[in-house]
Design an enzyme around this catalytic site. Sequence first.
Site, short mmCIF file in Angstrom:
data_model
loop_
_atom_site.label_atom_id
_atom_site.label_comp_id
_atom_site.label_asym_id
_atom_site.label_seq_id
_atom_site.Cartn_x
_atom_site.Cartn_y
_atom_site.Cartn_z
N HIS A 150 106.49 11.87 97.21
CA HIS A 150 106.60 10.44 97.56
C HIS A 150 105.67 10.09 98.73
O HIS A 150 105.94 9.14 99.47
CB HIS A 150 108.04 10.06 97.93
CG HIS A 150 109.07 10.55 96.96
ND1 HIS A 150 109.54 9.77 95.94
CD2 HIS A 150 109.70 11.75 96.85
CE1 HIS A 150 110.44 10.47 95.24
NE2 HIS A 150 110.54 11.68 95.76
N SER A 162 78.52 1.94 107.27
CA SER A 162 78.75 0.51 107.05
C SER A 162 77.58 -0.25 107.63
O SER A 162 76.99 0.16 108.63
CB SER A 162 80.05 0.09 107.73
OG SER A 162 79.99 -1.28 108.07
N LYS A 172 81.59 3.67 111.22
CA LYS A 172 82.18 4.03 109.94
C LYS A 172 81.50 5.18 109.22
O LYS A 172 80.30 5.33 109.24
CB LYS A 172 82.16 2.82 109.00
CG LYS A 172 83.04 1.69 109.45
CD LYS A 172 84.43 1.84 108.94
CE LYS A 172 84.48 1.40 107.51
NZ LYS A 172 85.85 1.25 107.05
#
Length: 464
Positions: free
Chosen positions: A156, A277, A283
């Site tokens: 989960h 980016s 990034k």
Amino acid sequence: MKKLWGGRFTKSAEEWVDEFGASISFDQELVMEDIEGSMAHVAMLSKTGIITEEEAEKIKTGLQQLKEKAAKDELEYSVKLEDIHLNLESHLTELTGPVGGKLHTARSRNDQVATDMHLYLRKQVEQIVELIQEMQEELIIQAEKNVETIMPGYTHLQRAQPISFGHHLMAYFWMLERDKERFSESLKRINLSPLGAGALAGTTFPIDREYTAELLGFEGIYENSLDAVSDRDFILEFLSSSSTLMMHLSRLSEEFILWSSQEFQFIELDDSFATGSSIMPQKKNPDMAELIRGKTGRVYGNLMGLLTVLKGLPLAYNKDMQEDKEGMFDTVKTVTGSLKIFAGMIRTMKVKSEQMEKATKNDFSNATELADYLSDKGIPFREAHEIVGKLVLACVQKGCFLGGLPLDDFKNAHPLFEEDIYEVLDPYTAVKRRNSAGGTGFKQVSIAIEKAKEFLGNKEFANK
Ligand code: ARG
């Protein structure tokens, strides 16, 4: 330009109509297979005396020249000539004169195109099997380096029990093993010859289908001429195996994306498989993994597309079936590209084992150990589960983890708790002790890796 089938027509279609019907823009991909099929066909025509040896030689020489030109990308194709088959026939006749027109004796484009596709897919599937194997090798190499690297295992997406990172990677090895098996088994159905089925009904000429099948390396021939030209199951099967493979790659992509995030920091992808980016200088994006996850969609789409194309078709050939190609080519490109990228990503990624291990220390993923501890001492597991659940609650209220509780608290919860629980709670011990067959215990992971190597034929891994 005169159509090769123009005899019964009094006027020609407008150019844009021709363009709509033509497949040459994409079926030129089959040029080599088409020539190969023709070579076998012409050899058979002369062997059976349907054409003379001299005629066959002229045609073969012409085909050979076409092959050389095709290899150098020097063949020109015309939309007016519809598809690769008619384009090649026209080139051949230009080279050989009218004798070129004898090549199509006892053959139809319907069995011709089916033959091309079988040849094409056989080659591609063999290559895909090799690429899967290469990715599996990279998984083994990383897994071997990380047998004792501890990470949180999830269910989960909640921390469940600590596991070995090597074990996690090896899960994908076995998925790929099944994929490889699926592709390999499908070869049995791909490697059949439809050639000689003619348009749909066979032919009046004394052809030898076994002979062309043998020349083309097919294992046998289609038993029924209608089935031979109508069957696209082998492509569906390819698209289906590819969909399952892509689903696996997509799941691993998702994990790589999660693991390389700031939140997890379990791995760092190599710069060569990441991008930056245009606006945010900090990034480093896992684009390749994202793209593979995304491209899975088009492969599923190709499968659904072809299933839908085929579902209402009466026997035998229908022009609808020309729609079988682009999805197949696209899937081959997507699958081979994704496998190559993944092999590289796995090989070059940095495993942040300290981060992973740290993550296993700050959670309750060792709670099962405590329950097992009690049930090992004779307490029914259900009861043990309840006792440990209460201990977890006590920790949550105190703001600590199980390892931080004093022994008295454990003893109060149940007198069978002893000092050795702290050792049992250690994630490293927890992983090590899961020594059941196929489990995450280090010994089991090492056994699994050895088994996996056997599956790959015990190739030399050291030189990687
Ligand atoms: N371009 C066609 C295809 O890909 C080749 C077979 C054409 N046969 C025919 N009878 N029109 O399906």
